[in-house]
Write a protein that holds these residues in place. Structure first.
Motif, PDB file in Angstrom:
ATOM      1  N   ALA A 145      30.150  36.585  55.328  1.00 29.89           N
ATOM      2  CA  ALA A 145      30.131  36.297  56.768  1.00 29.89           C
ATOM      3  C   ALA A 145      30.972  37.313  57.544  1.00 29.89           C
ATOM      4  O   ALA A 145      30.721  37.571  58.720  1.00 29.89           O
ATOM      5  N   GLU A 146      31.956  37.934  56.866  1.00 30.00           N
ATOM      6  CA  GLU A 146      32.780  38.969  57.499  1.00 30.00           C
ATOM      7  C   GLU A 146      32.100  40.331  57.471  1.00 30.00           C
ATOM      8  O   GLU A 146      32.628  41.312  57.991  1.00 30.00           O
ATOM      9  N   GLY A 147      30.934  40.403  56.818  1.00 31.01           N
ATOM     10  CA  GLY A 147      30.202  41.664  56.738  1.00 31.01           C
ATOM     11  C   GLY A 147      30.452  42.437  55.463  1.00 31.01           C
ATOM     12  O   GLY A 147      30.034  43.598  55.343  1.00 31.01           O
ATOM     13  N   ARG A 148      31.108  41.806  54.490  1.00 34.56           N
ATOM     14  CA  ARG A 148      31.359  42.472  53.216  1.00 34.56           C
ATOM     15  C   ARG A 148      30.239  42.145  52.227  1.00 34.56           C
ATOM     16  O   ARG A 148      29.519  41.168  52.380  1.00 34.56           O
ATOM     17  N   LYS A 149      30.137  42.932  51.188  1.00 34.11           N
ATOM     18  CA  LYS A 149      29.119  42.721  50.169  1.00 34.11           C
ATOM     19  C   LYS A 149      29.745  42.095  48.927  1.00 34.11           C
ATOM     20  O   LYS A 149      30.787  42.553  48.451  1.00 34.11           O
ATOM     21  N   VAL A 150      29.111  41.025  48.428  1.00 31.56           N
ATOM     22  CA  VAL A 150      29.549  40.405  47.171  1.00 31.56           C
ATOM     23  C   VAL A 150      28.320  40.239  46.289  1.00 31.56           C
ATOM     24  O   VAL A 150      27.431  39.451  46.585  1.00 31.56           O
ATOM     25  N   SER A 151      28.256  41.020  45.244  1.00 34.42           N
ATOM     26  CA  SER A 151      27.108  40.918  44.338  1.00 34.42           C
ATOM     27  C   SER A 151      27.488  40.300  43.003  1.00 34.42           C
ATOM     28  O   SER A 151      26.629  39.858  42.244  1.00 34.42           O
ATOM     29  N   ARG A 152      28.794  40.269  42.702  1.00 35.29           N
ATOM     30  CA  ARG A 152      29.209  39.738  41.414  1.00 35.29           C
ATOM     31  C   ARG A 152      30.473  38.898  41.570  1.00 35.29           C
ATOM     32  O   ARG A 152      31.377  39.248  42.326  1.00 35.29           O
ATOM     33  N   ILE A 153      30.503  37.780  40.842  1.00 37.81           N
ATOM     34  CA  ILE A 153      31.673  36.901  40.849  1.00 37.81           C
ATOM     35  C   ILE A 153      32.229  36.826  39.430  1.00 37.81           C
ATOM     36  O   ILE A 153      31.484  36.638  38.459  1.00 37.81           O
ATOM     37  N   VAL A 154      33.536  36.983  39.316  1.00 38.60           N
ATOM     38  CA  VAL A 154      34.213  36.933  38.024  1.00 38.60           C
ATOM     39  C   VAL A 154      35.263  35.832  38.060  1.00 38.60           C
ATOM     40  O   VAL A 154      36.029  35.727  39.024  1.00 38.60           O
ATOM     41  N   ILE A 155      35.286  35.004  37.024  1.00 42.04           N
ATOM     42  CA  ILE A 155      36.356  34.021  36.875  1.00 42.04           C
ATOM     43  C   ILE A 155      37.085  34.344  35.582  1.00 42.04           C
ATOM     44  O   ILE A 155      36.518  34.279  34.496  1.00 42.04           O
ATOM     45  N   ASP A 156      38.341  34.736  35.726  1.00 41.57           N
ATOM     46  CA  ASP A 156      39.181  35.072  34.575  1.00 41.57           C
ATOM     47  C   ASP A 156      39.984  33.833  34.167  1.00 41.57           C
ATOM     48  O   ASP A 156      40.852  33.373  34.916  1.00 41.57           O
ATOM     49  N   TYR A 157      39.690  33.299  32.994  1.00 41.91           N
ATOM     50  CA  TYR A 157      40.407  32.130  32.487  1.00 41.91           C
ATOM     51  C   TYR A 157      41.492  32.587  31.510  1.00 41.91           C
ATOM     52  O   TYR A 157      41.256  33.439  30.657  1.00 41.91           O
ATOM     53  N   LEU A 158      42.666  31.988  31.630  1.00 39.84           N
ATOM     54  CA  LEU A 158      43.785  32.302  30.747  1.00 39.84           C
ATOM     55  C   LEU A 158      44.426  30.999  30.269  1.00 39.84           C
ATOM     56  O   LEU A 158      44.800  30.150  31.093  1.00 39.84           O
ATOM     57  N   ALA A 159      44.533  30.827  28.951  1.00 38.37           N
ATOM     58  CA  ALA A 159      45.159  29.631  28.392  1.00 38.37           C
ATOM     59  C   ALA A 159      46.676  29.775  28.465  1.00 38.37           C
ATOM     60  O   ALA A 159      47.238  30.729  27.930  1.00 38.37           O
ATOM     61  N   ARG A 160      47.325  28.831  29.134  1.00 38.99           N
ATOM     62  CA  ARG A 160      48.775  28.897  29.299  1.00 38.99           C
ATOM     63  C   ARG A 160      49.509  28.769  27.968  1.00 38.99           C
ATOM     64  O   ARG A 160      50.579  29.349  27.785  1.00 38.99           O
ATOM     65  N   ASP A 161      48.974  27.969  27.038  1.00 36.42           N
ATOM     66  CA  ASP A 161      49.702  27.677  25.805  1.00 36.42           C
ATOM     67  C   ASP A 161      49.487  28.704  24.700  1.00 36.42           C
ATOM     68  O   ASP A 161      50.302  28.796  23.772  1.00 36.42           O
ATOM     69  N   THR A 162      48.407  29.483  24.765  1.00 38.55           N
ATOM     70  CA  THR A 162      48.146  30.461  23.692  1.00 38.55           C
ATOM     71  C   THR A 162      48.010  31.891  24.196  1.00 38.55           C
ATOM     72  O   THR A 162      48.103  32.832  23.412  1.00 38.55           O
ATOM     73  N   GLY A 163      47.776  32.071  25.491  1.00 40.33           N
ATOM     74  CA  GLY A 163      47.566  33.418  26.023  1.00 40.33           C
ATOM     75  C   GLY A 163      46.144  33.915  25.825  1.00 40.33           C
ATOM     76  O   GLY A 163      45.820  35.055  26.177  1.00 40.33           O
ATOM     77  N   GLU A 164      45.260  33.067  25.264  1.00 40.09           N
ATOM     78  CA  GLU A 164      43.877  33.475  25.050  1.00 40.09           C
ATOM     79  C   GLU A 164      43.167  33.648  26.396  1.00 40.09           C
ATOM     80  O   GLU A 164      43.390  32.876  27.325  1.00 40.09           O
ATOM     81  N   GLN A 165      42.289  34.657  26.473  1.00 38.89           N
ATOM     82  CA  GLN A 165      41.558  34.937  27.702  1.00 38.89           C
ATOM     83  C   GLN A 165      40.056  34.774  27.500  1.00 38.89           C
ATOM     84  O   GLN A 165      39.540  34.943  26.391  1.00 38.89           O
ATOM     85  N   TRP A 166      39.385  34.437  28.573  1.00 38.52           N
ATOM     86  CA  TRP A 166      37.919  34.404  28.570  1.00 38.52           C
ATOM     87  C   TRP A 166      37.440  34.682  29.991  1.00 38.52           C
ATOM     88  O   TRP A 166      37.983  34.141  30.958  1.00 38.52           O
ATOM     89  N   ARG A 167      36.450  35.547  30.092  1.00 36.88           N
ATOM     90  CA  ARG A 167      35.956  35.955  31.411  1.00 36.88           C
ATOM     91  C   ARG A 167      34.504  35.533  31.590  1.00 36.88           C
ATOM     92  O   ARG A 167      33.652  35.841  30.756  1.00 36.88           O
ATOM     93  N   TRP A 168      34.255  34.824  32.695  1.00 32.27           N
ATOM     94  CA  TRP A 168      32.882  34.463  33.066  1.00 32.27           C
ATOM     95  C   TRP A 168      32.444  35.361  34.208  1.00 32.27           C
ATOM     96  O   TRP A 168      33.208  35.605  35.153  1.00 32.27           O
ATOM     97  N   THR A 169      31.234  35.864  34.136  1.00 32.57           N
ATOM     98  CA  THR A 169      30.699  36.684  35.230  1.00 32.57           C
ATOM     99  C   THR A 169      29.321  36.175  35.621  1.00 32.57           C
ATOM    100  O   THR A 169      28.558  35.670  34.782  1.00 32.57           O
ATOM    101  N   GLY A 170      29.010  36.285  36.887  1.00 31.25           N
ATOM    102  CA  GLY A 170      27.701  35.862  37.377  1.00 31.25           C
ATOM    103  C   GLY A 170      27.412  36.481  38.722  1.00 31.25           C
ATOM    104  O   GLY A 170      28.321  36.954  39.428  1.00 31.25           O
ATOM    105  N   ARG A 171      26.152  36.482  39.097  1.00 34.36           N
ATOM    106  CA  ARG A 171      25.759  37.007  40.401  1.00 34.36           C
ATOM    107  C   ARG A 171      25.939  35.938  41.462  1.00 34.36           C
ATOM    108  O   ARG A 171      25.871  34.742  41.165  1.00 34.36           O
ATOM    109  N   PHE A 172      26.156  36.359  42.700  1.00 40.29           N
ATOM    110  CA  PHE A 172      26.314  35.420  43.804  1.00 40.29           C
ATOM    111  C   PHE A 172      25.018  34.637  43.986  1.00 40.29           C
ATOM    112  O   PHE A 172      23.932  35.206  44.078  1.00 40.29           O
TER     113      PHE A 172
END
Length: 338
Positions: A145-172
């Motif tokens: 709505a501000e005139g910017r382009k968003v073609s991809r969304i990333v959610i970076d998950y981080l486990a607080r107790d182990t430090g394990e990471q997992w990344r989800w990606t998807g299109r808008f």
């Protein structure tokens, strides 16, 4: 004269720090609440004053991780390692709903989520919950709505107790935005006392909710907070039917689970350890874990104590356990007279 204060633990100090943050004092409904508890959203949208302090140590740790990541990103931006026009900890608004995105580097929006290792394992299989998809798509809609382009969304998950990471990606996907706004419209149009309580009172969500007391107000004294549901709808027969139906469905589901698990054991390649097996025509893999855990042999413990002439030590629970059974009505007539 010196002022005497009660000692404060590290947990007390962290919660106090969190309560003093401007974000914690925000009273308006925000994008992080999209798709979560409808009753809590209703209180926010109606401008009701909180009855509880709210907040949790898990949330504080998550905030600390967000702040550290934002600080590192700003340093990288200053050093020219990420674009100067990248947005970091940026406030946005869409359809009157306020949000704070973690990072946007054209055309990618990134959101940081902290969780537990146990929940992360579920996320890897099931993907992000609707609330996370609606929240991040709300940020994206605001940027668009501000005139910017968003073609991809990333959610970076981080486990607080182990430090394990997992990344989800998807299109808008605009449908997530439409669904989120429809949800908000439904919440707005529903009377507060008719909005669903979408979490159990003993859940972490309820325990740390700023409207917990107000939400479960009216419960029978010294009884389960959910007794307020009976106060609101005192149809004992219907609640008993719900209990019976739930147990029937649970029994059938457990039987189906046992049958399917037994059938799929035909594919298990291992006798010990962990193995993954692909399933043709299905979008998830099977994970087989074979272990031999040691458990306390209660029967042997009792025998050993009996041989020693000593009673088995037990600890009485501070809270009474409530067992609810469904029996034939004729049992009332057959029960012994007190």
């Amino acid at each position: 004269m010196a002022t005497t204060t009660a000692p404060r633990t590290t947990a007390d100090l962290l919660l106090e720090w969190d309560r003093r943050r401007p974000r914690s004092q925000q009273s308006a409904f925000g994008m992080s609440e999209l798709g979560e508890c409808r009753r809590r959203a209703g209180y926010r949208l109606a401008g009701i004053a909180p009855t509880n302090i709210g907040g949790s140590l898990q949330a504080v740790m998550g905030t600390g991780i967000h702040d550290a990541a934002a600080s590192a990103l700003r340093d990288l931006q200053t050093e020219g390692l990420i674009p100067a026009d990248a947005l970091i900890e940026h406030e946005v608004s869409f359809a009157g709903i306020l949000g704070h995105l973690d990072m946007y580097i054209d055309p990618e929006l990134t959101d940081i989520k902290t969780t537990s290792a146990r929940w992360l394992a579920k996320l890897k299989v099931q993907g992000p919950p609707t609330s996370h998809l609606w929240q991040t798509h709300g940020y994206a809609a605001a940027l668009i709505a501000e005139g910017r382009k968003v073609s991809r969304i990333v959610i970076d998950y981080l486990a607080r107790d182990t430090g394990e990471q997992w990344r989800w990606t998807g299109r808008f996907d605009p449908q997530h935005v439409r669904d989120a706004l429809d949800w908000v419209t439904e919440v707005r149009s529903t009377p507060l006392d008719e909005l669903a309580r979408d979490h159990h009172p003993d859940s972490a969500w309820c325990q740390h909710c700023p409207f917990r007391d107000l939400c479960w107000e009216g419960a029978v004294a010294d009884r389960d907070p959910r007794s307020v549901l009976f106060v609101e709808d005192p149809d004992a027969a219907e609640w008993a039917r719900k209990l019976e139906d739930a147990r029937d469905r649970k029994k059938a589901a457990e039987a189906d689970e046992k049958t399917a698990k037994g059938a799929l054991d035909a594919l298990r390649p291992n006798s010990v350890g962990v193995e993954l097996v692909a399933v043709p025509g299905y979008d998830k893999a099977l994970k087989y874990t074979v272990s031999f855990p040691e458990r306390l042999d209660g029967e042997q413990v009792r025998k050993d104590y009996a041989a020693a002439g000593r009673p088995v030590p037990v600890k009485k629970s501070d809270k009474g356990e409530v067992k609810v059974e469904l029996v034939e009505a004729d049992a009332l007539a057959a029960r012994p007279t007190p």
